[in-house]
Design a protein around this motif. Sequence first.
Motif, PDB file in Angstrom:
ATOM      1  N   LEU A 109       0.863  -1.175   0.000  1.00  0.00           N
ATOM      2  CA  LEU A 109       0.000   0.000   0.000  1.00  0.00           C
ATOM      3  C   LEU A 109       0.901   1.227   0.000  1.00  0.00           C
ATOM      4  CD1 LEU A 109      -2.601  -1.023   2.741  1.00  0.00           C
ATOM      5  CD2 LEU A 109      -2.826  -1.279   0.259  1.00  0.00           C
ATOM      6  N   THR A 110       0.751   2.072  -1.010  1.00  0.00           N
ATOM      7  CA  THR A 110       1.619   3.240  -1.141  1.00  0.00           C
ATOM      8  C   THR A 110       0.803   4.517  -1.031  1.00  0.00           C
ATOM      9  OG1 THR A 110       3.070   1.977  -2.624  1.00  0.00           O
ATOM     10  CG2 THR A 110       3.352   4.366  -2.582  1.00  0.00           C
ATOM     11  N   LEU A 111       1.119   5.333  -0.024  1.00  0.00           N
ATOM     12  CA  LEU A 111       0.480   6.643   0.108  1.00  0.00           C
ATOM     13  C   LEU A 111       0.849   7.464  -1.127  1.00  0.00           C
ATOM     14  CD1 LEU A 111       1.249   7.468   3.863  1.00  0.00           C
ATOM     15  CD2 LEU A 111      -0.576   6.067   2.908  1.00  0.00           C
ATOM     16  N   ASN A 112      -0.158   8.020  -1.784  1.00  0.00           N
ATOM     17  CA  ASN A 112       0.076   8.575  -3.115  1.00  0.00           C
ATOM     18  C   ASN A 112      -0.432  10.009  -3.271  1.00  0.00           C
ATOM     19  OD1 ASN A 112       0.928   8.473  -5.847  1.00  0.00           O
ATOM     20  ND2 ASN A 112      -1.146   7.961  -6.506  1.00  0.00           N
ATOM     21  N   ASN A 113       0.087  10.899  -2.427  1.00  0.00           N
ATOM     22  CA  ASN A 113      -0.188  12.320  -2.602  1.00  0.00           C
ATOM     23  C   ASN A 113       1.101  13.090  -2.338  1.00  0.00           C
ATOM     24  OD1 ASN A 113      -1.271  14.847  -2.882  1.00  0.00           O
ATOM     25  ND2 ASN A 113      -2.863  14.607  -1.334  1.00  0.00           N
ATOM     26  N   PRO A 114       2.116  12.857  -3.183  1.00  0.00           N
ATOM     27  CA  PRO A 114       3.435  13.449  -2.926  1.00  0.00           C
ATOM     28  C   PRO A 114       3.436  14.963  -2.922  1.00  0.00           C
ATOM     29  CG  PRO A 114       3.340  12.466  -5.136  1.00  0.00           C
ATOM     30  CD  PRO A 114       2.113  12.020  -4.398  1.00  0.00           C
ATOM     31  N   GLN A 115       2.513  15.594  -3.664  1.00  0.00           N
ATOM     32  CA  GLN A 115       2.455  17.051  -3.684  1.00  0.00           C
ATOM     33  C   GLN A 115       2.133  17.620  -2.307  1.00  0.00           C
ATOM     34  OE1 GLN A 115       0.724  15.071  -5.770  1.00  0.00           O
ATOM     35  NE2 GLN A 115       1.843  15.360  -7.696  1.00  0.00           N
ATOM     36  N   ARG A 116       1.391  16.858  -1.505  1.00  0.00           N
ATOM     37  CA  ARG A 116       1.058  17.288  -0.143  1.00  0.00           C
ATOM     38  C   ARG A 116       1.853  16.483   0.890  1.00  0.00           C
ATOM     39  NH1 ARG A 116      -3.770  20.296  -0.366  1.00  0.00           N
ATOM     40  NH2 ARG A 116      -3.348  20.839   1.805  1.00  0.00           N
ATOM     41  N   ARG A 117       2.945  15.896   0.421  1.00  0.00           N
ATOM     42  CA  ARG A 117       3.837  15.118   1.291  1.00  0.00           C
ATOM     43  C   ARG A 117       3.089  14.011   2.022  1.00  0.00           C
ATOM     44  NH1 ARG A 117       8.589  18.087   1.512  1.00  0.00           N
ATOM     45  NH2 ARG A 117       9.346  17.364   3.521  1.00  0.00           N
ATOM     46  N   ASN A 118       2.144  13.423   1.279  1.00  0.00           N
ATOM     47  CA  ASN A 118       1.337  12.311   1.805  1.00  0.00           C
ATOM     48  C   ASN A 118       0.701  12.650   3.158  1.00  0.00           C
ATOM     49  OD1 ASN A 118       1.908  10.586  -0.436  1.00  0.00           O
ATOM     50  ND2 ASN A 118       3.896  10.106   0.478  1.00  0.00           N
ATOM     51  N   ALA A 119       0.216  13.880   3.259  1.00  0.00           N
ATOM     52  CA  ALA A 119      -0.442  14.327   4.490  1.00  0.00           C
ATOM     53  C   ALA A 119      -1.657  13.461   4.786  1.00  0.00           C
ATOM     54  CB  ALA A 119      -0.859  15.785   4.352  1.00  0.00           C
ATOM     55  N   LEU A 120      -1.909  13.269   6.064  1.00  0.00           N
ATOM     56  CA  LEU A 120      -3.045  12.449   6.482  1.00  0.00           C
ATOM     57  C   LEU A 120      -4.311  13.306   6.542  1.00  0.00           C
ATOM     58  CD1 LEU A 120      -1.359  10.189   9.179  1.00  0.00           C
ATOM     59  CD2 LEU A 120      -1.896   9.632   6.810  1.00  0.00           C
ATOM     60  N   SER A 121      -4.784  13.659   5.362  1.00  0.00           N
ATOM     61  CA  SER A 121      -6.062  14.353   5.220  1.00  0.00           C
ATOM     62  C   SER A 121      -7.185  13.384   5.538  1.00  0.00           C
ATOM     63  CB  SER A 121      -6.224  14.863   3.793  1.00  0.00           C
ATOM     64  OG  SER A 121      -6.215  13.763   2.884  1.00  0.00           O
ATOM     65  N   GLN A 122      -8.403  13.890   5.619  1.00  0.00           N
ATOM     66  CA  GLN A 122      -9.541  12.988   5.828  1.00  0.00           C
ATOM     67  C   GLN A 122      -9.624  11.952   4.721  1.00  0.00           C
ATOM     68  OE1 GLN A 122     -13.205  15.302   6.490  1.00  0.00           O
ATOM     69  NE2 GLN A 122     -13.245  14.401   8.531  1.00  0.00           N
ATOM     70  N   ALA A 123      -9.367  12.378   3.480  1.00  0.00           N
ATOM     71  CA  ALA A 123      -9.438  11.449   2.350  1.00  0.00           C
ATOM     72  C   ALA A 123      -8.364  10.376   2.451  1.00  0.00           C
ATOM     73  CB  ALA A 123      -9.305  12.218   1.036  1.00  0.00           C
ATOM     74  N   MET A 124      -7.149  10.763   2.816  1.00  0.00           N
ATOM     75  CA  MET A 124      -6.059   9.793   2.934  1.00  0.00           C
ATOM     76  C   MET A 124      -6.319   8.827   4.087  1.00  0.00           C
ATOM     77  SD  MET A 124      -3.121   8.752   1.706  1.00  0.00           S
ATOM     78  CE  MET A 124      -2.131  10.029   0.909  1.00  0.00           C
ATOM     79  N   ILE A 125      -6.771   9.359   5.214  1.00  0.00           N
ATOM     80  CA  ILE A 125      -7.087   8.499   6.359  1.00  0.00           C
ATOM     81  C   ILE A 125      -8.173   7.493   5.991  1.00  0.00           C
ATOM     82  CG2 ILE A 125      -8.128   8.477   8.674  1.00  0.00           C
ATOM     83  CD1 ILE A 125      -6.716  11.187   9.152  1.00  0.00           C
ATOM     84  N   GLY A 126      -9.219   7.968   5.325  1.00  0.00           N
ATOM     85  CA  GLY A 126     -10.314   7.081   4.936  1.00  0.00           C
ATOM     86  C   GLY A 126      -9.865   6.011   3.968  1.00  0.00           C
ATOM     87  N   ALA A 127      -9.041   6.395   2.994  1.00  0.00           N
ATOM     88  CA  ALA A 127      -8.566   5.429   2.001  1.00  0.00           C
ATOM     89  C   ALA A 127      -7.665   4.378   2.645  1.00  0.00           C
ATOM     90  CB  ALA A 127      -7.819   6.156   0.889  1.00  0.00           C
ATOM     91  N   LEU A 128      -6.795   4.813   3.556  1.00  0.00           N
ATOM     92  CA  LEU A 128      -5.893   3.868   4.214  1.00  0.00           C
ATOM     93  C   LEU A 128      -6.654   2.944   5.149  1.00  0.00           C
ATOM     94  CD1 LEU A 128      -3.095   2.795   4.718  1.00  0.00           C
ATOM     95  CD2 LEU A 128      -2.688   4.692   6.319  1.00  0.00           C
ATOM     96  N   HIS A 129      -7.610   3.495   5.879  1.00  0.00           N
ATOM     97  CA  HIS A 129      -8.424   2.668   6.779  1.00  0.00           C
ATOM     98  C   HIS A 129      -9.160   1.594   5.990  1.00  0.00           C
ATOM     99  CE1 HIS A 129     -11.183   2.675  10.590  1.00  0.00           C
ATOM    100  NE2 HIS A 129     -10.816   1.458  10.231  1.00  0.00           N
ATOM    101  N   GLN A 130      -9.741   1.973   4.856  1.00  0.00           N
ATOM    102  CA  GLN A 130     -10.462   1.012   4.035  1.00  0.00           C
ATOM    103  C   GLN A 130      -9.523  -0.057   3.482  1.00  0.00           C
ATOM    104  OE1 GLN A 130     -13.983   0.920   3.494  1.00  0.00           O
ATOM    105  NE2 GLN A 130     -13.258  -1.130   2.947  1.00  0.00           N
ATOM    106  N   ALA A 131      -8.327   0.350   3.058  1.00  0.00           N
ATOM    107  CA  ALA A 131      -7.362  -0.604   2.524  1.00  0.00           C
ATOM    108  C   ALA A 131      -6.920  -1.602   3.584  1.00  0.00           C
ATOM    109  CB  ALA A 131      -6.157   0.138   1.952  1.00  0.00           C
ATOM    110  N   ILE A 132      -6.717  -1.130   4.813  1.00  0.00           N
ATOM    111  CA  ILE A 132      -6.323  -2.023   5.916  1.00  0.00           C
ATOM    112  C   ILE A 132      -7.478  -2.960   6.272  1.00  0.00           C
ATOM    113  CG2 ILE A 132      -5.729  -2.101   8.370  1.00  0.00           C
ATOM    114  CD1 ILE A 132      -3.381  -1.303   6.620  1.00  0.00           C
ATOM    115  N   THR A 133      -8.693  -2.427   6.274  1.00  0.00           N
ATOM    116  CA  THR A 133      -9.874  -3.250   6.560  1.00  0.00           C
ATOM    117  C   THR A 133     -10.028  -4.358   5.523  1.00  0.00           C
ATOM    118  OG1 THR A 133     -11.012  -1.397   7.617  1.00  0.00           O
ATOM    119  CG2 THR A 133     -12.386  -3.215   6.854  1.00  0.00           C
TER     120      THR A 133
END
Length: 264
Positions: free
Chosen positions: A17-41
Motif C-alpha cells: 500500500l503506497t500513500l500517493n499524494n506526494p504534492q502534499r507530502r502524503n499528508a493524512l487528510s480525511q481522504a487519505m485516512i479514509g482510504a488507508l483505513h479502508q485498505a487495511i480493513t
Amino acid sequence: MTAQIEKELSSNGVLRLTLNNPQRRNALSQAMIGALHQAITDASISSDVKVVVLSGNGPAFSAGHDLKEITAARSNDDKGRAFFTSLMSQCAAMMTAIVNCPKPVIAEIDGIATAAGCQLVASCDLAYASDTSRFATPGVNIGLFCSTPMVALSRNVSSKHAMEMLLTGDMLSAADAERMGLINRVTESTSLKALTQEVADKIAAKSSLTLAIGKEAFYRQQEMNLPKAYAYTSEVMVNNMLTEDGEEGISAFVEKRPPVWRNQ
C-alpha cells in the motif's frame, strides 16, 4: 482523480500500500485516512493477503495531518471543533485498525515521517527506513502538542526518548530512530525496498493463522500485569497447539520436512 492509495499484491500474498499524494507530502487528510483505513480493513479480511507493506510516494513517507485542511476548518461557525473532533476520531480508528489487523503491517520509510506520519510508523508492527529518512513529533513547535502521536510513540520507545521527541520537536536521524527502537533497521535508499520485501516474504511463508494468533496476543498482553499476561498467553498457547497448523508445524519439525500450512 488520482487514488490516495496505490495497491499492489504479489503472488505470495504481500500487499504493498503506497500513500500517493506526494504534492502534499502524503499528508493524512480525511481522504487519505479514509482510504488507508479502508485498505487495511480490506486486507484484514482477504485470504489472499499475508503481509502488508506501507510506503509513500515522493520525498515524504507522511508529513502528518494536512494543516491546510485544518486551517480551512477554522472558518466554520464552531471554529473547527466538529471537524477536529471527527478528524482525530477517524485517525485514531485507522491507527487502531493497523494494530488490530491480523496481518503483519510493515512500514517502509524513505523520507520524512513527522507528527501523525511518525505515529503511523509507530503503529506498524515493523519498520525499515533509508539512511536519509528523518522522524519527528514537531507539534510543540507550532503550539500543538503531538498528543495522539504520543500514544503510539510511547508504546514503541522508552518514556525518556518519547518525551524528548515530544518536548523538543527535534528531527531525528534514521540511525537515532533505530537506536531508540522506533524502527527495526536502516539501509541505503537503493536497498530499502529489497530489504522490506525480504522480510515480508519471510513472514508471508509462515502460517497466516499462527501470525494472527501471535499478533493479537502480543498487543493484548502488553496492557496486562505479569500474572494476567502469563495466564492469557498460556491459554493462547494451548489453543494454538490444538490448531491444525500447530500440529503440522511440530510434526514437520520432528520429521525434518517443510511444513504444509492450511491456515487452520
